[in-house]
Design an enzyme around this catalytic site. Structure first.
Site, short mmCIF file in Angstrom:
data_model
loop_
_atom_site.label_atom_id
_atom_site.label_comp_id
_atom_site.label_asym_id
_atom_site.label_seq_id
_atom_site.Cartn_x
_atom_site.Cartn_y
_atom_site.Cartn_z
CB THR A 57 -43.54 -30.04 17.08
OG1 THR A 57 -42.65 -29.47 18.04
CG2 THR A 57 -44.88 -29.32 17.11
CG PHE A 89 -46.16 -26.15 12.86
CD1 PHE A 89 -46.98 -26.65 13.86
CD2 PHE A 89 -46.75 -25.47 11.81
CE1 PHE A 89 -48.35 -26.48 13.82
CE2 PHE A 89 -48.12 -25.29 11.75
CZ PHE A 89 -48.92 -25.79 12.76
CG ASP A 90 -39.64 -28.29 16.66
OD1 ASP A 90 -38.53 -28.25 16.13
OD2 ASP A 90 -40.06 -29.24 17.33
CB CYS A 91 -40.02 -30.36 11.84
SG CYS A 91 -40.46 -31.85 10.92
#
Length: 232
Positions: free
Chosen positions: A17, A12-14
């Site tokens: 997102t 995941f991008d943080c």
């Protein structure tokens, strides 16, 4: 349709997102410009941020705290004011208060039952540690720009992540909001990608530089992704 069972991990991008970074960035920038007698819409502030942040990240590696300090400085240069020392630190200092989207924590807890979970984020280790308290999950791997010494959309960040996690591109499903920072580069490495279109129905690109990329799947939020995965 993506064959979700082929993956052993989700990355995941943080910010953008999992974390609603635009709701964190906007009030700080509004306070900044208003303190210097300037009126701008939220959309205009975010779109200027989307220009200045990648510009600051494009040279030799600097910490993200330094990147955000430079962004504030450039806001002043563009708009004709000199930020105070406190204002220069304001964006970085606000990160600890940025909150997850309403579906993030529950979605991560559900996905943890099925996959290893990985973070690939344009952030410093200490700043992500502040954010991680809000996410309430133990990630199997955390890859930061500080560790990679570069910023997405550099291909190096993803190559570094694959090396660190010891995963092949076929084992990892990458989930992100930013076509510019994440989807285009991940696709170039053969990763399957999910675009979480958090800005669906909103004008402009927000805090993310606009670009074109073709994800393997588009969803409006993480809850929708969880529903699709557990239907399979």
């Amino acid at each position: 349709m993506i064959q979700f069972n082929q993956f052993t991990a989700l990355s995941f991008d943080c910010y953008g997102t999992l974390i609603d970074w635009e709701s964190g960035i906007t009030p700080v920038l509004q306070q900044l410009v208003k303190a210097h007698g300037i009126t701008m819409s939220d959309q205009a502030l975010l779109e200027l941020f989307a220009i200045l942040e990648p510009e600051a990240q494009s040279g030799d590696y600097k910490t993200y705290r330094d990147i955000l300090r430079e962004v504030v400085q450039k806001f002043g240069e563009r708009l004709g004011f000199s930020p105070t020392a406190t204002e220069l630190e304001s964006l970085a200092n606000s990160i600890q208060d940025w909150q997850p989207f309403s579906d993030t924590v529950e979605a991560l807890q559900a996905l943890k039952q099925k996959y290893k979970l990985v973070i690939i984020s344009n952030i410093d280790d200490d700043l992500f540690a502040q954010t991680n308290k809000h996410l309430k999950i133990e990630f199997d791997d955390i890859i930061t720009a500080q560790q990679a010494q570069s910023y997405k959309p550099s291909v190096h960040n993803f190559e570094f992540a694959l090396e660190k996690t010891k995963l092949s591109s076929h084992q990892l499903l990458h989930v992100a909001q930013s076509l510019f920072h994440d989807i285009a580069t991940a696709k170039s490495l053969g990763l399957t990608t999910v675009w979480v279109n958090r800005r669906q129905g909103k004008p402009g690109g927000g805090a993310t530089k606009p670009t074109t990329a073709q994800p393997d799947l588009e969803v409006p939020d993480l809850k929708s992704l969880v529903d699709l995965i557990f239907e399979c």
